[in-house]
Each structure stands twice: as structure tokens, then as C-alpha cells.
Motif scaffolding. Structure first.
Motif, mmCIF file in Angstrom:
data_model
loop_
_atom_site.group_PDB
_atom_site.id
_atom_site.type_symbol
_atom_site.label_atom_id
_atom_site.label_comp_id
_atom_site.label_asym_id
_atom_site.label_seq_id
_atom_site.Cartn_x
_atom_site.Cartn_y
_atom_site.Cartn_z
ATOM 1 N N PHE A 189 -20.540 -15.781 40.084
ATOM 2 C CA PHE A 189 -21.653 -16.707 39.866
ATOM 3 C C PHE A 189 -22.954 -16.152 40.436
ATOM 4 N N ALA A 190 -22.881 -15.581 41.645
ATOM 5 C CA ALA A 190 -24.081 -15.032 42.281
ATOM 6 C C ALA A 190 -24.605 -13.810 41.532
ATOM 7 N N GLN A 219 -30.321 -16.898 40.452
ATOM 8 C CA GLN A 219 -31.304 -17.959 40.660
ATOM 9 C C GLN A 219 -30.633 -19.318 40.821
ATOM 10 N N TYR A 220 -29.539 -19.529 40.094
ATOM 11 C CA TYR A 220 -28.797 -20.784 40.229
ATOM 12 C C TYR A 220 -27.975 -20.799 41.516
ATOM 13 N N ALA A 221 -27.509 -19.628 41.917
ATOM 14 C CA ALA A 221 -26.734 -19.539 43.162
ATOM 15 C C ALA A 221 -27.600 -19.913 44.360
ATOM 16 N N THR A 259 -21.645 -13.004 49.527
ATOM 17 C CA THR A 259 -21.390 -11.567 49.402
ATOM 18 C C THR A 259 -22.262 -10.958 48.311
ATOM 19 N N GLY A 260 -22.302 -11.622 47.168
ATOM 20 C CA GLY A 260 -23.117 -11.125 46.064
ATOM 21 C C GLY A 260 -24.596 -11.095 46.396
ATOM 22 N N MET A 261 -25.088 -12.144 47.036
ATOM 23 C CA MET A 261 -26.508 -12.213 47.380
ATOM 24 C C MET A 261 -26.879 -11.163 48.423
ATOM 25 N N LEU A 262 -25.997 -10.944 49.390
ATOM 26 C CA LEU A 262 -26.266 -9.929 50.410
ATOM 27 C C LEU A 262 -26.320 -8.532 49.803
ATOM 28 N N VAL A 263 -25.401 -8.252 48.893
ATOM 29 C CA VAL A 263 -25.384 -6.937 48.241
ATOM 30 C C VAL A 263 -26.655 -6.730 47.428
ATOM 31 N N MET A 264 -27.077 -7.751 46.702
ATOM 32 C CA MET A 264 -28.277 -7.620 45.867
ATOM 33 C C MET A 264 -29.547 -7.509 46.698
ATOM 34 N N LYS A 265 -29.571 -8.133 47.866
ATOM 35 C CA LYS A 265 -30.780 -8.115 48.686
ATOM 36 C C LYS A 265 -30.841 -6.915 49.625
ATOM 37 N N PHE A 266 -29.700 -6.547 50.229
ATOM 38 C CA PHE A 266 -29.711 -5.510 51.261
ATOM 39 C C PHE A 266 -28.938 -4.249 50.892
#
Length: 235
Positions: A38-39, A44-46, A123-130
Motif C-alpha cells: 500500500f505504501a 500519498q494515501y498511506a 517500512t515502505g515510507m522509510l525506504v522511499m524517504k531515506f
């Protein structure tokens, strides 16, 4: 060699005692993967669906070391300020555990989506950001998160064990078996959950916040951070 083997056996035995059932672990995997997907597909929805707290580094921390560190300062700072905050987290998690085990109300919104799917999404958001490396460091060092997940898994097991025993008692009219399972299986499980949540609450305040901060903002020693922290504002 024998001492090391005995130690390894004791560690494995201890881990088995707190390991969740394969059914609850499978549920965790399903919701974790769904949150991760989902992330990645709908970031954006996550962001609007989950509150990531301090994990993404969105926090303003006020730090001011005192000129003199007295016993009175240590008491007020570590017990009445940080300790009280940690205790509040513990009580909140205990309330959610009780709701989950005895009513089942908190299982879906709090544990399945709010924790399991959240962890995958995080996990997905952290990977995409950092990036992968820093994301792994953040997750591995946030010791409270896997403990909270473990407590949630055990809470689901406790829910199934309690109502499974109750249903068995009603069907077989065997109160003795119900009492025995509650005493020998259910209550020890509750005790494990309480201990795990207590440790998780302490680690969230006294370790994970600092760990995420130094990886997402700038480095400051653990001593300076916790002896001088005045406020933490998460946005």
C-alpha cells in the motif's frame, strides 16, 4: 563448548516460551505485506491513513543541559517527566490489550491495521524517504516496535485461547478444564504480555526516540539527549 551449548539451549527455550502461534504470525505477515504494498503503490494515501509519529524524523526537540545535575534534577527529569511519559504509553497499551483480549474490539483497527499494516507501511515510507540502508538501521534500532508487535501477536493468541476455552467449557460442560487452562496457559500469557509492554514503553522513551532522532536529524550523544531534553514535539 558445553557451556556455550547449554546457554544456546536456554536462549532457544526462552524464545520458544514467548513465541506467538503460527496462526497469529501468519496474520501479521499478511497485514505487514499489505501495508508495505500500500505504501509503495499509494504513498500519498498511506501518509493520510497512518500516523508515523517520530519515525520519519518529523520532530522538534528542545535540549538544554543543566549546569548542575543534582539528585533532585534526576528525580524530576527521569521519573516525573520521562518516566511518567513512558508509564502513560504502557497504560495505554495495556488498555488496548485488555480490549483486544476480552472484547476483540481492538484487534482489527488497532492491531491488524494500526500496528501490523502500519509496520509494513512504515517500512515502505522509510525506504522511499531515506533509502534501504538507513531505513533498515531505523527499524533495527527501534527496539520497542518489534516488542509491541510481539505483544499484539500474543494478545491475539490470548483472545483465541480465552474464548476457545470458554466455548469448550460451554459445549462440554467442563468448568474444571476451563479453570485449568486459564490458570496454566492464559494467565502466564497475560503476564508475558504485560512484561513485554513494560519493556517496550521504556525502550520507546529511553532509546528509540534518540535513535531515530540521530538518524533522521543530527547526531547528539545519548547522555546529552536524555539528560537535557526539555520537550519533543512530533508533527
Amino acid at each position: 563448548m558445553k557451556k556455550h551449548e547449554n546457554l544456546n539451549k536456554k536462549v532457544i527455550k526462552c524464545l520458544k516460551r514467548i513465541a506467538p502461534s503460527k496462526y497469529s504470525f501468519l496474520i501479521f505477515i499478511l497485514f505487514y505485506v499489505s501495508g508495505l504494498v500500500f505504501a509503495i503503490l499509494k504513498p500519498q494515501y498511506a501518509v493520510s491513513s497512518f500516523y508515523y509519529g517520530f519515525f520519519l524524523g518529523n520532530m522538534d526537540v528542545s535540549i538544554q543541559l543543566p549546569d548542575i545535575i543534582s539528585l533532585n534534577y534526576l528525580q524530576n527529569h527521569f521519573i516525573y517527566y520521562l518516566g511518567q511519559y513512558s508509564f502513560g504509553i504502557f497504560l495505554n497499551n495495556i488498555m488496548l490489550m485488555v480490549l483486544c483480549i476480552f472484547t476483540g474490539i481492538a484487534i482489527v483497527p488497532v492491531m491488524l491495521t494500526g500496528l501490523f499494516a502500519f509496520s509494513g507501511s512504515l517500512t515502505g515510507m522509510l525506504v522511499m524517504k531515506f533509502g534501504i540502508f538507513k531505513a533498515v538501521l531505523i527499524l533495527l534500532g527501534s527496539f520497542h516496535l518489534p516488542l509491541e508487535i510481539l505483544a499484539a501477536l500474543l494478545s491475539i493468541d490470548a483472545f483465541l485461547k480465552f474464548y476457545g476455552s470458554f466455548a469448550n467449557m460451554v459445549l462440554k460442560h467442563d468448568f474444571g478444564a476451563f479453570k485449568s487452562r486459564i490458570k496454566n496457559e492464559f494467565l502466564p500469557l497475560i503476564l508475558k504480555i504485560i512484561v513485554i509492554l513494560a519493556v517496550a514503553a521504556m525502550l520507546e522513551v529511553f532509546w528509540s526516540t534518540w535513535w531515530v532522532y540521530i538518524l533522521t536529524n543530527h547526531y547528539i550523544s545519548w547522555y546529552d539527549f536524555y539528560f537535557g531534553v526539555r520537550s519533543v514535539f512530533v508533527y
